[in-house]
Write a protein that holds these residues in place. Sequence first.
Motif, short mmCIF file in Angstrom:
data_model
loop_
_atom_site.label_atom_id
_atom_site.label_comp_id
_atom_site.label_asym_id
_atom_site.label_seq_id
_atom_site.Cartn_x
_atom_site.Cartn_y
_atom_site.Cartn_z
N ALA A 184 0.14 -2.08 3.73
CA ALA A 184 1.24 -1.84 4.67
C ALA A 184 1.26 -0.38 5.13
CB ALA A 184 2.58 -2.20 4.04
N GLY A 185 0.92 0.54 4.22
CA GLY A 185 0.87 1.95 4.59
C GLY A 185 -0.23 2.21 5.60
N ALA A 186 -1.41 1.68 5.33
CA ALA A 186 -2.55 1.91 6.22
C ALA A 186 -2.31 1.27 7.58
CB ALA A 186 -3.83 1.37 5.58
N ALA A 187 -1.55 0.17 7.61
CA ALA A 187 -1.26 -0.48 8.89
C ALA A 187 -0.40 0.42 9.78
CB ALA A 187 -0.55 -1.82 8.65
N GLY A 188 0.21 1.44 9.22
CA GLY A 188 0.97 2.40 10.01
C GLY A 188 0.11 3.46 10.67
N GLY A 189 -1.19 3.43 10.40
CA GLY A 189 -2.10 4.36 11.07
C GLY A 189 -2.05 5.76 10.49
N PRO A 190 -2.74 6.70 11.16
CA PRO A 190 -2.89 8.06 10.63
C PRO A 190 -1.57 8.79 10.41
CG PRO A 190 -4.48 7.67 12.37
CD PRO A 190 -3.55 6.49 12.37
N LEU A 191 -0.57 8.59 11.29
CA LEU A 191 0.71 9.29 11.10
C LEU A 191 1.33 8.88 9.78
CD1 LEU A 191 3.08 11.10 12.01
CD2 LEU A 191 4.03 9.10 13.20
N ALA A 192 1.39 7.56 9.52
CA ALA A 192 2.01 7.10 8.27
C ALA A 192 1.25 7.64 7.06
CB ALA A 192 2.05 5.57 8.24
N LEU A 193 -0.07 7.59 7.09
CA LEU A 193 -0.85 8.05 5.94
C LEU A 193 -0.71 9.56 5.76
CD1 LEU A 193 -4.06 5.82 6.08
CD2 LEU A 193 -2.02 5.57 4.68
N ALA A 194 -0.54 10.30 6.87
CA ALA A 194 -0.37 11.75 6.76
C ALA A 194 0.98 12.09 6.12
CB ALA A 194 -0.49 12.42 8.12
N LEU A 195 1.97 11.22 6.29
CA LEU A 195 3.30 11.48 5.73
C LEU A 195 3.46 10.93 4.31
CD1 LEU A 195 5.63 10.87 8.81
CD2 LEU A 195 4.44 12.94 8.08
N ALA A 196 2.49 10.16 3.86
CA ALA A 196 2.57 9.56 2.52
C ALA A 196 2.49 10.65 1.47
CB ALA A 196 1.45 8.55 2.33
N ALA A 197 3.41 10.59 0.52
CA ALA A 197 3.45 11.61 -0.53
C ALA A 197 3.58 10.94 -1.89
CB ALA A 197 4.58 12.59 -0.25
N GLY A 198 4.38 11.49 -2.77
CA GLY A 198 4.43 11.05 -4.16
C GLY A 198 4.75 9.59 -4.37
N SER A 199 5.73 9.05 -3.65
CA SER A 199 6.12 7.67 -3.91
C SER A 199 5.00 6.71 -3.50
CB SER A 199 7.43 7.32 -3.19
OG SER A 199 7.28 7.36 -1.79
N PHE A 200 4.31 7.02 -2.40
CA PHE A 200 3.19 6.17 -1.98
C PHE A 200 2.00 6.34 -2.92
CE2 PHE A 200 -0.56 5.24 0.67
CZ PHE A 200 -0.22 3.99 1.16
N ARG A 201 1.75 7.58 -3.34
CA ARG A 201 0.63 7.84 -4.24
C ARG A 201 0.79 7.04 -5.54
NH1 ARG A 201 1.51 13.13 -5.78
NH2 ARG A 201 2.78 12.20 -7.44
N ASP A 202 1.96 7.15 -6.17
CA ASP A 202 2.17 6.46 -7.44
C ASP A 202 2.22 4.95 -7.25
OD1 ASP A 202 2.23 8.93 -8.51
OD2 ASP A 202 4.31 8.88 -9.18
N GLY A 203 2.86 4.51 -6.16
CA GLY A 203 3.01 3.07 -5.93
C GLY A 203 1.70 2.37 -5.61
N THR A 204 0.70 3.12 -5.16
CA THR A 204 -0.58 2.51 -4.80
C THR A 204 -1.71 2.86 -5.78
OG1 THR A 204 -1.19 4.38 -3.38
CG2 THR A 204 -0.05 2.53 -2.33
N ARG A 205 -1.41 3.64 -6.82
CA ARG A 205 -2.49 4.14 -7.66
C ARG A 205 -3.43 3.04 -8.13
NH1 ARG A 205 -3.66 4.61 -12.97
NH2 ARG A 205 -1.60 3.89 -13.61
N VAL A 206 -2.86 1.96 -8.69
CA VAL A 206 -3.74 0.95 -9.28
C VAL A 206 -4.41 0.07 -8.23
CG1 VAL A 206 -2.63 0.94 -11.53
CG2 VAL A 206 -1.79 -0.60 -9.74
N ALA A 207 -4.05 0.24 -6.95
CA ALA A 207 -4.79 -0.47 -5.89
C ALA A 207 -6.23 0.03 -5.83
CB ALA A 207 -4.11 -0.30 -4.54
N GLY A 208 -6.49 1.20 -6.43
CA GLY A 208 -7.84 1.73 -6.44
C GLY A 208 -8.67 1.27 -7.62
N ALA A 209 -8.12 0.40 -8.46
CA ALA A 209 -8.84 -0.06 -9.64
C ALA A 209 -10.05 -0.92 -9.24
CB ALA A 209 -7.91 -0.86 -10.55
N ARG A 210 -10.92 -1.14 -10.20
CA ARG A 210 -12.10 -1.97 -9.94
C ARG A 210 -11.69 -3.37 -9.51
NH1 ARG A 210 -15.41 -3.30 -14.31
NH2 ARG A 210 -13.57 -2.89 -15.58
#
Lengths: 331, 331
Positions: free
Chosen positions: A201-227
């Motif tokens: 959902a974050g990436a669907a917001g395009g570059p502006l949304a991803l540029a504004l993503a900070a701590g809450s997005f980082r922590d909330g998506t951390r395990v999406a990077g798992a194997r």
Amino acid sequence: MPDVDERTVRSVAVLGLGLIGGSLARRLAAESDVVGYDADPQTRAAAGTAGLATADSVAAAVAGRDLVVLAVPLPAYERVLSVVAGAAAGAIVTDVASVKVPPLAAARAALAPAGLRYVGGHPMAGSERSGFDASDARLFAGAAWVLCLEEDTDIGAWLTVAALLTRLGCRVVPAGAADHDAAVARVSGLPHLLALALASAGAAGGPLALALAAGSFRDGTRVAGARAELIATLCDGNREALAAVTDEVLAALTAARDALRSGGSIAPLVTAGRAARHRWSGSGLGGHPSTVDVSAAGGRAALLAVGAAGGHVTGVAGGRADCWLPAPAPG
Amino acid sequence: MPDVDERTVRSVAVLGLGLIGGSLARRLAAESDVVGYDADPQTRAAAGTAGLATADSVAAAVAGRDLVVLAVPLPAYERVLSVVAGAAAGAIVTDVASVKVPPLAAARAALAPAGLRYVGGHPMAGSERSGFDASDARLFAGAAWVLCLEEDTDIGAWLTVAALLTRLGCRVVPAGAADHDAAVARVSGLPHLLALALASAGAAGGPLALALAAGSFRDGTRVAGARAELIATLCDGNREALAAVTDEVLAALTAARDALRSGGSIAPLVTAGRAARHRWSGSGLGGHPSTVDVSAAGGRAALLAVGAAGGHVTGVAGGRADCWLPAPAPG
């Protein structure tokens, strides 16, 4: 009186030398006779370089061992268990998969006819990294380690494995496989599912949304990077329990969405969610020791009650389990 | 040629001395004439003890100031803006609310008739803590700071605030208020909503589930512990945009649930979510500088294009904005 005493494990085979198997082999090598095996020759070579004894086949690894630890991917279970059943007479078999109902079915089919005793296990420890190169003897220090206790589990075998794990510094949590799978669907599968949905959902917001993503997005998506393989085991491998709890989340999010649309407030979810988070943060802050005499009537049920209450086994001696029981949750 | 040059801000009033207002006042005090005001006398006293100049009323704080920063809760906007409109002739007014459409409407109603120029702002910085006691002059170092640019925004005022913020070390992101609110619904409101739902679902599993909760649950629920007022602003305060993106998440989770129920796999969500997470992790790793001549035809659109591309303004001088544009996202 049944034979419920624990035995001291003197020799162990660890099958699969990835992050979990490799870490366990390293840790056990400090106090037991351990031999490791991995299907990948390069991994076997790396383990040898690290000072671990290795075997060139599953059969050679498990022959004559007190304990066999399966740390292979779920799809390999049937094949590996059939070899273990024929080559590890008398051994106790345990495993480390993050779901427990499918391994229980596979073990019952393969091991019981050959007279091998199975105790399912799941260490609640991991890392962003994977493979033998990421393995670390300290990975399990202080970690919870679920040890499954079914109606047909040999209690002596259960205590033997529990005694070993508590000596390693783990908190051994007794639970049935189905209860384990329902619990980890909530606290392990679901976090991965929601992290994936949030990242998308974050990436669907395009570059502006991803540029504004900070701590809450980082922590909330951390395990999406798992194997992907790990996520598949946690989610596809636990499909019924995860589907059930996803239904609960869908209902909660639908109610929140409807409240937003109708000019209302998500306050009910805020109140419930904040209270839940604080209850979890506060859990483990108080409690008291307790002892379960496993040879007594209801000993098995008493062990399961310890796990259901959020407690764990801290040590095993003479057929008795020393336990820690948490204080009742506040609120 | 329109007057598009930035001016140097010599005097600032900061209204509201909580975490954000207090941190900004501390930072600005190092280089400007700053006076702070807070409705709470104890907070004013604490700010005074910390060495900040304070006023005893909104009117006294804003009189004769070049720049007025609103750092008060949204419900206080209408009341505070009406005082500012009557007492801060000629000032530029900016704010720090985490949603931007409601403040824009309030500012247009209150300030435009009095001839005050408004530029909406949102620093992407925060902390688990709140209040003046948690304020820190270093809070904004390196942070993104959205500065809203509408059709009716005075470009000279925009550049004046942008010049100040870039001098503080912030990355100034030009965006329209509606685009800002849609973006933060995805990367800030939604993470809070999902964290609350995850915390509730975990706690519904009882003590066993909470005892097994580890890193993925901890990170996925972290912001569920935030202040209820902050969550309400992020979610209820941005209801339309958050409802829309919640619809997207409901669709994704329903598809995953259906796949689990039918014996399928959540692999499509895994693939999309992992790619999205890695795209975000990798964003900001490359890029190039660029300059926008704001006085030229299309200068305003060029600034907005920088923000839409995930870029930001790094400095302002002579009516020109030095920018940084990210490399196109991989994948």
